[in-house]
Design a protein around this motif. Structure first.
Motif, PDB file in Angstrom:
ATOM      1  N   VAL A 433       0.935  -1.247   0.103  1.00  0.00           N
ATOM      2  CA  VAL A 433       0.017   0.011   0.058  1.00  0.00           C
ATOM      3  C   VAL A 433       0.813   1.006  -0.043  1.00  0.00           C
ATOM      4  N   ALA A 434       0.359   2.454  -0.503  1.00  0.00           N
ATOM      5  CA  ALA A 434       1.070   3.569  -0.715  1.00  0.00           C
ATOM      6  C   ALA A 434       0.461   4.673  -0.099  1.00  0.00           C
ATOM      7  N   TYR A 435       0.998   5.927   0.202  1.00  0.00           N
ATOM      8  CA  TYR A 435       0.153   7.087   0.264  1.00  0.00           C
ATOM      9  C   TYR A 435       1.111   8.349  -0.030  1.00  0.00           C
ATOM     10  N   ASN A 436       0.559   9.335  -0.674  1.00  0.00           N
ATOM     11  CA  ASN A 436       1.223  10.284  -1.014  1.00  0.00           C
ATOM     12  C   ASN A 436       0.620  11.658  -0.955  1.00  0.00           C
ATOM     13  N   LYS A 437       1.156  12.753  -0.458  1.00  0.00           N
ATOM     14  CA  LYS A 437       0.600  14.092  -0.314  1.00  0.00           C
ATOM     15  C   LYS A 437       1.494  14.860  -1.073  1.00  0.00           C
ATOM     16  N   GLN A 438       0.917  15.724  -1.807  1.00  0.00           N
ATOM     17  CA  GLN A 438       1.721  16.833  -2.748  1.00  0.00           C
ATOM     18  C   GLN A 438       1.157  18.099  -2.342  1.00  0.00           C
ATOM     19  N   GLU A 439       1.990  19.253  -1.994  1.00  0.00           N
ATOM     20  CA  GLU A 439       1.476  20.552  -2.059  1.00  0.00           C
ATOM     21  C   GLU A 439       2.518  21.333  -2.919  1.00  0.00           C
ATOM     22  N   VAL A 440       1.649  22.309  -3.662  1.00  0.00           N
ATOM     23  CA  VAL A 440       2.336  23.203  -4.574  1.00  0.00           C
ATOM     24  C   VAL A 440       1.849  24.825  -4.365  1.00  0.00           C
ATOM     25  N   ASP A 441       2.743  25.677  -4.216  1.00  0.00           N
ATOM     26  CA  ASP A 441       2.624  27.194  -3.946  1.00  0.00           C
ATOM     27  C   ASP A 441       3.255  27.971  -5.003  1.00  0.00           C
ATOM     28  N   HIS A 449       0.461  35.048  -6.815  1.00  0.00           N
ATOM     29  CA  HIS A 449       0.417  33.635  -7.267  1.00  0.00           C
ATOM     30  C   HIS A 449       0.886  33.798  -8.715  1.00  0.00           C
ATOM     31  N   THR A 450       2.097  33.459  -9.192  1.00  0.00           N
ATOM     32  CA  THR A 450       2.522  33.589 -10.550  1.00  0.00           C
ATOM     33  C   THR A 450       2.413  32.417 -11.319  1.00  0.00           C
ATOM     34  N   LEU A 451       1.624  31.418 -11.123  1.00  0.00           N
ATOM     35  CA  LEU A 451       1.053  30.219 -12.002  1.00  0.00           C
ATOM     36  C   LEU A 451      -0.090  29.591 -11.800  1.00  0.00           C
ATOM     37  N   MET A 452      -0.895  29.870 -10.480  1.00  0.00           N
ATOM     38  CA  MET A 452      -1.887  29.132 -10.059  1.00  0.00           C
ATOM     39  C   MET A 452      -2.867  30.331  -9.302  1.00  0.00           C
ATOM     40  N   PRO A 453      -3.902  30.420  -9.140  1.00  0.00           N
ATOM     41  CA  PRO A 453      -4.791  31.415  -8.330  1.00  0.00           C
ATOM     42  C   PRO A 453      -4.586  31.223  -6.961  1.00  0.00           C
ATOM     43  N   GLU A 454      -4.057  30.025  -6.426  1.00  0.00           N
ATOM     44  CA  GLU A 454      -3.931  29.796  -5.079  1.00  0.00           C
ATOM     45  C   GLU A 454      -2.951  28.488  -4.792  1.00  0.00           C
ATOM     46  N   ALA A 455      -2.582  28.201  -3.729  1.00  0.00           N
ATOM     47  CA  ALA A 455      -1.958  26.966  -3.239  1.00  0.00           C
ATOM     48  C   ALA A 455      -2.833  25.897  -3.774  1.00  0.00           C
ATOM     49  N   LYS A 456      -2.207  24.784  -4.022  1.00  0.00           N
ATOM     50  CA  LYS A 456      -3.164  23.454  -4.207  1.00  0.00           C
ATOM     51  C   LYS A 456      -2.260  22.220  -3.515  1.00  0.00           C
ATOM     52  N   SER A 457      -3.132  21.175  -3.429  1.00  0.00           N
ATOM     53  CA  SER A 457      -2.677  19.953  -2.868  1.00  0.00           C
ATOM     54  C   SER A 457      -3.238  18.858  -3.458  1.00  0.00           C
ATOM     55  N   GLU A 458      -2.758  17.577  -3.146  1.00  0.00           N
ATOM     56  CA  GLU A 458      -3.212  16.333  -3.629  1.00  0.00           C
ATOM     57  C   GLU A 458      -3.109  15.406  -2.517  1.00  0.00           C
ATOM     58  N   HIS A 459      -3.979  14.607  -2.179  1.00  0.00           N
ATOM     59  CA  HIS A 459      -3.788  13.369  -1.302  1.00  0.00           C
ATOM     60  C   HIS A 459      -4.152  12.046  -2.264  1.00  0.00           C
ATOM     61  N   GLN A 460      -3.193  11.056  -2.286  1.00  0.00           N
ATOM     62  CA  GLN A 460      -3.497   9.909  -3.159  1.00  0.00           C
ATOM     63  C   GLN A 460      -3.038   8.737  -2.211  1.00  0.00           C
ATOM     64  N   GLN A 461      -3.772   7.519  -2.438  1.00  0.00           N
ATOM     65  CA  GLN A 461      -3.563   6.305  -1.903  1.00  0.00           C
ATOM     66  C   GLN A 461      -3.750   5.248  -2.753  1.00  0.00           C
ATOM     67  N   ALA A 462      -2.737   4.223  -2.665  1.00  0.00           N
ATOM     68  CA  ALA A 462      -3.175   3.182  -3.361  1.00  0.00           C
ATOM     69  C   ALA A 462      -2.824   1.609  -2.854  1.00  0.00           C
TER      70      ALA A 462
END
Length: 806
Positions: A433-441, A449-462
């Motif tokens: 099993v795996a878990y992943n969290k990404q955060e991008v600002d 914000h130069t590339l996105m309107p706000e900070a974004k994140s992802e939670h992923q599991q497998a």
């Protein structure tokens, strides 16, 4: 996450069951070497009278679990050679060590093993996938350059392009692109790719290239074991174990492009349990890139009427004329009893100057830091891995617009994997099993914000699993599947099935089926950035007597400064591929290793380039009905004539008209191809290598979005050919890579890549056991060419190095 937790509990219960019955068994481990002390991989080790067998890995190491206690005998077999070991005493719960030294004249082909195809060690001819293992000689020859992707540029089926000195894009089986991310790249299980774009930043590699103990490329869809973005394959790399590679090494390199580079590593130990490794490096060099603000170095400048076979003139010149790269890292290993290993590792890389080709034009990195850390606990049946990877980029320059691009992103991942042999070792199970969290600002120092309107994140599991079963002594069946769920996309199930039939111990036929997927990156989901300078349509209307009366109305409506914007599409779906293939691997006379693979694939849901009018979130612009009918008609006709195909992207943003370009899912493609590979060990010293790839595709024209150009960005035909001579003290090699002309279409860059040949020459002389000198010459014939349209012109780069060991 709850689903994955339940899956883990079930997995633990199921996998631990065999261990309860194994309390009266022990283990046998050891290492097989030749008289020179070099490891022998690919040796089959069998406990006589049982079906308990294993294969030595690339370091010659083997391990047998669940061996009945008492006195046992072992059989070691490789090719036509065989030997036994009697009176091996096995005690319950104890590991018995058996090291063997054989004077066997095995070829390299017979001893090559791989791990990545099944997540366990196996002979390369028995792998249930098309896989390439890069030799140590190739790795060491490329090390002075610091350019790791060059070790696989001659592999069968690889679509390889270079732009800047560190701007590499490679794929397999078509549909390469700038910032390609269809090959999942792993270093000791860690994915170092840039979170915002999902692609690798090769200049940030925190190791000398020759610190890699193994490099394997698995071709074809690989999501069943590796998850998202193993769309076309997996590049799996492992670094040297400090315990097995003690001592120090300093390499000094210099040459063309004013290159000055130094790499150093040292490994040692504290007693018998703790070992460490220190690595560091620094490089300063010019790059191939040239400024395009006053003109372009090849083709012709793009204009309003010319959009293909042209290079866009950039708004600003290069901010830096040279690359400066530094890195450092520390690894600590704690070895426990019963082959348990705890690894604590971290590092940092700093970049200034590299140029990268992207869909919106070239971008220059001016200040980027890559911190990372890894914790790994490995046991015979379990592996626990967690890591942190980040990118902190300040003031990257988009050369097309002059905009400053910032990124502060991180990736945190954890994975638990287990493996067991079942049914008297006829079945082998891998799961996890795996878990992943990404955060991008992408906010700059002022909070914009130069590339996105706000900070974004992802939670992923497998959760994933694979069962490999020996149907007969010659036929092996493999079934695998993976479940991935994420906050960015719908849940995906990726199945895999394969059959491997051994005609002889050294010849196999393989058939397999795979599905995989690629997730749109943060740019495609959430991009918010200028796509060009504002357009003054009111002034354009005033300049023409026929449309001059419309100028006041156009100004009042806001067309005197029409923004041109790039916007992401949060409704994008994942790209998908279904592939089937048949492959052959064979070793003849211990000297010739041949591979042949034919594949067919169906790909759909391609994410388009930035296009006008494809994002339903932006409604078509409506001219205010309060205007007189003749004015509405005149403005409408003028906009149609002035914007042409771009009129589809005319919309309203913040109450004003704007021209918006965005992404969409479109395009269904059928592909097929043939990949041939040859390694001919003429003698123990001479090696001839070659590969040939053929690629064909058919696009369902009705599925392609209006204005999109859906091309594979790879030639129909390409080949490589190499010849090398190797002795313990001296080696020299020459390779030639030929690529047929093809059309390149990725983002703003659309044009023909002319056919080219790249000849590379390497040579090394070991003056003593501790001193070596050598040279690496890329593009020996100095054939000035580009490998991706819009990429930099490449010329010869000759480097010489001095290496000191202690």
């Amino acid at each position: 996450m709850k689903k994955c937790a339940l899956a883990l509990i079930a997995l633990v219960v199921f996998m631990m069951a065999p261990s309860l019955a194994a309390q009266q068994t022990g283990r046998i481990s050891g290492r097989v070497t030749n008289p020179g002390g070099n490891p022998i991989g690919g040796v089959v080790v069998v406990v006589n009278g049982t079906s308990n067998a294993t294969t030595t890995d690339g370091n010659g190491v083997f391990r047998l679990e669940g061996v009945p206690s008492g006195t046992q005998s072992l059989q070691f077999t490789a090719g036509d050679f065989s030997a036994g070991e009697n009176d091996v005493v096995v005690n319950p719960g104890v590991t018995t060590t058996v090291n063997k030294n054989f004077d066997w004249k095995l070829s390299l082909a017979e001893s090559v093993t791989v791990y990545s195809a099944s997540r366990r060690t196996e002979r390369i001819v028995e792998a249930p996938a098309a896989v390439v293992a890069v030799s140590q000689e190739t790795i060491e020859s490329a090390s002075p350059t610091g350019q790791l992707p060059k070790v696989i540029e001659n592999a069968p089926g690889v679509d390889f392009t270079q732009s800047g000195l560190y701007d590499f894009n490679f794929n397999t089986r078509g549909f390469n692109s700038s910032l390609n991310r269809r090959i999942l790249t792993l270093i000791d299980g860690r994915d170092p790719s840039v979170p915002f774009l999902g692609s690798a930043e090769w200049a940030a590699l925190s190791y000398p290239v020759d610190e890699m103990a193994s490099i394997e490329l698995v071709r074809g869809p690989g999501s069943a074991l590796y998850g998202a973005n193993a769309f076309s394959g997996v590049l799996n790399m492992t670094t040297r174990n400090p315990k097995d590679s003690p001592g120090g090494k300093l390499t000094l390199t210099g040459g063309d492009l004013s290159t000055a580079r130094a790499d150093v590593r040292y490994a040692g130990g504290f007693g018998s349990d703790w070992f460490y490794r220190l690595v560091a490096g620094y490089q300063k060099t010019d790059d191939f890139g040239r400024s395009r603000n006053a003109g372009v170095e090849y083709s012709r400048p793009c204009t309003a009427a010319i959009a293909t076979e042209c290079l866009p003139v950039e708004r600003v010149p290069l901010a830096l004329r040279e690359d400066e790269i530094s890195f450092g890292g520390l690894r600590l290993d704690r070895h426990f009893a019963v082959s348990r290993l705890l690894t604590l590792e971290g590092g940092y890389a700093q970049l200034e100057g590299p140029i990268f080709q992207t869909g919106i034009g070239r971008v220059q990195v001016t200040d980027v830091g890559h911190p990372w850390a890894r914790v790994n606990f490995n046991m015979p049946h379990w592996n626990f891995l967690t890591y942190y990877d980040a990118r902190k980029a300040e003031n990257q320059i988009a050369l097309s617009s002059g905009a400053s691009l910032w990124e502060d992103s991180s990736n945190i991942r954890g994975e638990v994997q287990t493996n067991w042999d079942l049914f008297a070792n006829r079945a082998r199970v891998v799961g996890g099993v795996a878990y992943n969290k990404q955060e991008v600002d992408t906010a700059d120092a002022a909070g914009f914000h130069t590339l996105m309107p706000e900070a974004k994140s992802e939670h992923q599991q497998a959760a994933f699993g694979q069962v490999e079963f020996d149907v007969t002594s010659r036929l092996k069946a493999v079934v695998a599947a993976r479940y991935d769920d994420s906050t960015l996309h719908e849940a995906q199930v990726s199945p895999k099935a394969a059959l491997v039939y051994s005609i002889t111990p050294n010849q196999t036929i393989r058939v397999n089926y795979n599905q995989a997927f690629q997730v749109p990156n943060y740019s495609e989901f959430f991009l918010r950035a200028p796509a060009g300078a504002n357009v003054n349509l009111a002034a354009a209307a005033a300049a023409n007597p026929a449309s001059a009366p419309l100028a006041p109305a156009l100004t009042a409506l806001g067309f005197n400064a029409l923004p041109v914007l790039a916007r992401g599409n949060s409704a994008l779906e994942v790209e998908k591929i279904k592939g089937q293939e048949i492959g052959y691997s064979g070793i003849f006379g211990g000297k010739v290793f041949v591979t042949a693979d034919y594949y067919q694939s169906k790909i759909d849901n391609f994410v388009t380039d930035l296009l006008p009018g494809v994002n339903s979130q932006f409604a078509p612009y409506q001219i205010p009905t309060s205007l007189p009918a003749p004015v509405i008609g005149g403005v409408n006709a003028f906009l149609n004539a002035a914007l042409r195909a771009r009129r589809a992207g005319l919309t309203t943003v913040d109450g004003r008209p704007a021209l918006v370009f965005s992404y969409a899912n479109a395009g269904n493609v059928d592909t097929q191809g043939l990949e041939l590979g040859l390694n001919y060990y003429v003698t123990n010293n001479w090696l001839v290598e070659g590969s040939y790839s053929w690629f064909d595709f058919e696009v369902d024209a009705a599925s392609v979005a209006a204005g999109d150009v859906l091309l594979p960005n790879t030639p129909e035909n390409k080949y490589t050919l190499g010849l090398s001579y190797r002795t313990p003290r001296f080696d020299v090699g020459i390779t030639n890579r030929w690529v047929e002309d093809f059309f390149w279409a990725a983002g703003v860059f659309k044009g023909t890549v002319q056919s080219y040949n790249v000849v590379n020459l390497t040579g090394n002389v070991h003056l003593t056991d501790n001193i070596a000198i050598g040279a690496n010459i890329s593009n020996l014939a100095d054939d000035e060419h580009y490998e991706a349209f819009g990429g930099d012109l490449l010329t010869r780069r000759a480097l010489a190095y001095l290496s000191l060991k202690w």
